[in-house]
Design a protein around this motif. Sequence first.
Motif, PDB file in Angstrom:
ATOM      1  N   HIS A  23       0.844  -1.198   0.000  1.00 26.60           N
ATOM      2  CA  HIS A  23       0.000   0.000   0.000  1.00 26.60           C
ATOM      3  C   HIS A  23       0.873   1.239   0.000  1.00 26.60           C
ATOM      4  CE1 HIS A  23      -4.008  -1.821   1.624  1.00 26.60           C
ATOM      5  NE2 HIS A  23      -3.502  -2.511   0.630  1.00 26.60           N
TER       6      HIS A  23
ATOM      7  N   SER B 263      -4.203   2.412   1.874  1.00 25.09           N
ATOM      8  CA  SER B 263      -4.854   1.879   0.683  1.00 25.09           C
ATOM      9  C   SER B 263      -3.793   1.701  -0.390  1.00 25.09           C
ATOM     10  CB  SER B 263      -5.984   2.793   0.205  1.00 25.09           C
ATOM     11  OG  SER B 263      -5.497   4.082  -0.072  1.00 25.09           O
ATOM     12  N   LEU B 264      -4.159   0.966  -1.419  1.00 25.50           N
ATOM     13  CA  LEU B 264      -3.190   0.633  -2.462  1.00 25.50           C
ATOM     14  C   LEU B 264      -2.583   1.882  -3.085  1.00 25.50           C
ATOM     15  CD1 LEU B 264      -4.749  -2.417  -4.313  1.00 25.50           C
ATOM     16  CD2 LEU B 264      -2.478  -2.308  -3.280  1.00 25.50           C
TER      17      LEU B 264
ATOM     18  N   THR C  39      -7.830   4.979  -4.346  1.00 26.02           N
ATOM     19  CA  THR C  39      -8.368   3.640  -4.117  1.00 26.02           C
ATOM     20  C   THR C  39      -9.559   3.733  -3.184  1.00 26.02           C
ATOM     21  OG1 THR C  39      -6.153   2.753  -4.360  1.00 26.02           O
ATOM     22  CG2 THR C  39      -7.799   1.321  -3.372  1.00 26.02           C
TER      23      THR C  39
ATOM     24  N   GLU D 208     -10.980   1.355  -1.198  1.00 30.20           N
ATOM     25  CA  GLU D 208     -10.953   0.627   0.070  1.00 30.20           C
ATOM     26  C   GLU D 208      -9.763   1.039   0.919  1.00 30.20           C
ATOM     27  OE1 GLU D 208     -12.935  -3.318  -1.994  1.00 30.20           O
ATOM     28  OE2 GLU D 208     -11.388  -3.542  -0.462  1.00 30.20           O
ATOM     29  N   GLN D 209     -10.089   1.496   2.128  1.00 25.84           N
ATOM     30  CA  GLN D 209      -9.065   1.838   3.095  1.00 25.84           C
ATOM     31  C   GLN D 209      -9.100   0.835   4.236  1.00 25.84           C
ATOM     32  OE1 GLN D 209      -9.753   5.867   4.498  1.00 25.84           O
ATOM     33  NE2 GLN D 209      -8.133   6.614   3.175  1.00 25.84           N
TER      34      GLN D 209
ATOM     35  N   SER E 230      -8.079  11.708  -4.876  1.00 28.44           N
ATOM     36  CA  SER E 230      -8.485  10.775  -3.826  1.00 28.44           C
ATOM     37  C   SER E 230      -9.957  10.983  -3.498  1.00 28.44           C
ATOM     38  CB  SER E 230      -7.660  11.027  -2.568  1.00 28.44           C
ATOM     39  OG  SER E 230      -6.323  10.700  -2.764  1.00 28.44           O
TER      40      SER E 230
END
Lengths: 113, 113
Positions: free
Chosen positions: A29, A94-95, A99, A101-102, B98
């Motif tokens: 990440h 996250s990635l 992204t 999804e965290q 983001s």
Amino acid sequence: KAGVTQTPRYLIKTRGQQVTLSCSPISGHRSVSWYQQTPGQGLQFLFEYFSETQRNKGNFPGRFSGRQFSNSRSEMNVSTLELGDSALYLCASSLGSGTIEQYFGPGTRLTVT
Amino acid sequence: GEDVEQSLFLSVREGDSSVINCTYTDSSSTYLYWYKQEPGAGLQLLTYIFSNMDMKQDQRLTVLLNKKDKHLSLRIADTQTGDSAIYFCAETLPSGGSYIPTFGRGTSLIVHP
């Protein structure tokens, strides 16, 4: 794969001191975000780092700062601590920037006396 | 007032369905999230829904989104005592590549036998 780790887990400081909190993201990440959680204000976004650059910043005074290293680990610093800085500080990785999804760490509980 | 609003408490009996509601204010919100926080822990991402969807189902979880009313709900089927936790909804807005979340204050779900 190990999750997000934060150190230390608990910290007690005195007003006027400074503090540094550390966050190690999930391996691979590259984005790290920091949040402050208090009973009064709830969860608030502090800042986000990606590839060692601050991408976004929340509405916090300049006493709150952070940085990210080349291995994606991140630190946040709070200078001239105030009683109101007592909070749970959460880090999420996250990635990449953008992204969806965290993944959150367990947090660092900071108490300022 | 709050950007994202949730009721503070919900009490249900084990085996019943739980419905946690949330209202948000920004129609530009891109993704809407539900997180779970257990005592002494960070946030766990439960599910999220993109703003062009009306519903998303994931095992016992069902998310409904009403964009007209800016209303989001999380339904937990067959609620178990292990579901007792604080549930946060969050709206996200794009910023600098983001998605920056704004969280509600959280709903404490209490599941009793």
